[in-house]
Design a protein around this motif. Structure first.
Motif, PDB file in Angstrom:
ATOM      1  N   ASN A  70       0.627  -1.123  -0.245  1.00 13.49           N
ATOM      2  CA  ASN A  70       0.051   0.163  -0.220  1.00 13.49           C
ATOM      3  C   ASN A  70       0.738   1.213   0.308  1.00 13.49           C
ATOM      4  O   ASN A  70       0.464   1.892  -0.596  1.00 13.49           O
ATOM      5  N   GLU A  95      -7.676   5.186   3.636  1.00 10.42           N
ATOM      6  CA  GLU A  95      -7.210   5.795   1.299  1.00 10.42           C
ATOM      7  C   GLU A  95      -7.069   5.107   0.174  1.00 10.42           C
ATOM      8  O   GLU A  95      -7.221   5.287  -0.515  1.00 10.42           O
ATOM      9  N   ALA A  96      -6.691   3.435   0.791  1.00 11.41           N
ATOM     10  CA  ALA A  96      -6.507   2.217   0.478  1.00 11.41           C
ATOM     11  C   ALA A  96      -7.700   1.768  -0.383  1.00 11.41           C
ATOM     12  O   ALA A  96      -8.448   1.689  -0.459  1.00 11.41           O
ATOM     13  N   ASP A  97      -7.148   1.234  -1.927  1.00  9.80           N
ATOM     14  CA  ASP A  97      -8.009   0.409  -2.697  1.00  9.80           C
ATOM     15  C   ASP A  97      -7.674  -1.231  -2.212  1.00  9.80           C
ATOM     16  O   ASP A  97      -6.996  -1.920  -2.845  1.00  9.80           O
ATOM     17  N   SER A  99      -9.530  -4.273  -1.567  1.00  6.33           N
ATOM     18  CA  SER A  99      -9.868  -5.672  -2.141  1.00  6.33           C
ATOM     19  C   SER A  99      -8.707  -5.614  -3.746  1.00  6.33           C
ATOM     20  O   SER A  99      -8.513  -6.640  -3.475  1.00  6.33           O
ATOM     21  N   ASN A 100      -8.570  -4.309  -3.825  1.00  6.52           N
ATOM     22  CA  ASN A 100      -7.214  -4.196  -4.957  1.00  6.52           C
ATOM     23  C   ASN A 100      -6.077  -5.100  -4.263  1.00  6.52           C
ATOM     24  O   ASN A 100      -5.284  -4.967  -5.580  1.00  6.52           O
TER      25      ASN A 100
END
Length: 116
Positions: A70, A95-97, A99-100
């Motif tokens: 991340n 703020e991170a995606d 699931s990605n």
């Protein structure tokens, strides 16, 4: 950039009065322009517990797997990062995606690498 390995480890004490067992080292190894590099992130283990308690991390896998991945884009060129501020750690996850990030971790585990 090709991601080669994503890992984490709970540090073990070297001395009886050392606080190392309360820290986690998350890492991502990648290849860029033919050069293999590893990025390490060190942080207190309690931060991962807080991420679960606040509902930021709900996946079955440990949050420690995605921490270095991340932060890699935010700290390009760095070899090591120490996070001592819980709010900084939690904000980066919020703020991170996520699931990605989990999908990328799975691709690296299954295929042995992932091209970014």
């Amino acid at each position: 950039m090709r991601l080669i390995n994503i890992a984490y480890e709970h540090l073990e004490k070297e001395r009886s009065n050392s606080p190392e067992d309360s820290f986690v080292r998350s890492s991502v190894t990648y290849e860029e322009a033919g050069i293999q590099k590893t990025f390490y992130v060190l942080y207190p283990a309690i931060f991962a517990t807080r991420a679960r308690e606040e509902g930021i991390w709900t996946a079955d896998s440990p949050v420690d797997e995605v921490v270095a991945l991340n932060l890699l884009k935010s700290y390009t060129g760095r070899k090591r990062l120490y996070i001592s501020d819980e709010s900084e750690y939690l904000l980066a996850l919020k703020e991170a995606d996520l699931s990605n990030l989990l999908e990328i971790v799975q691709q690296v585990k299954v295929n042995g690498s992932y091209h970014v």
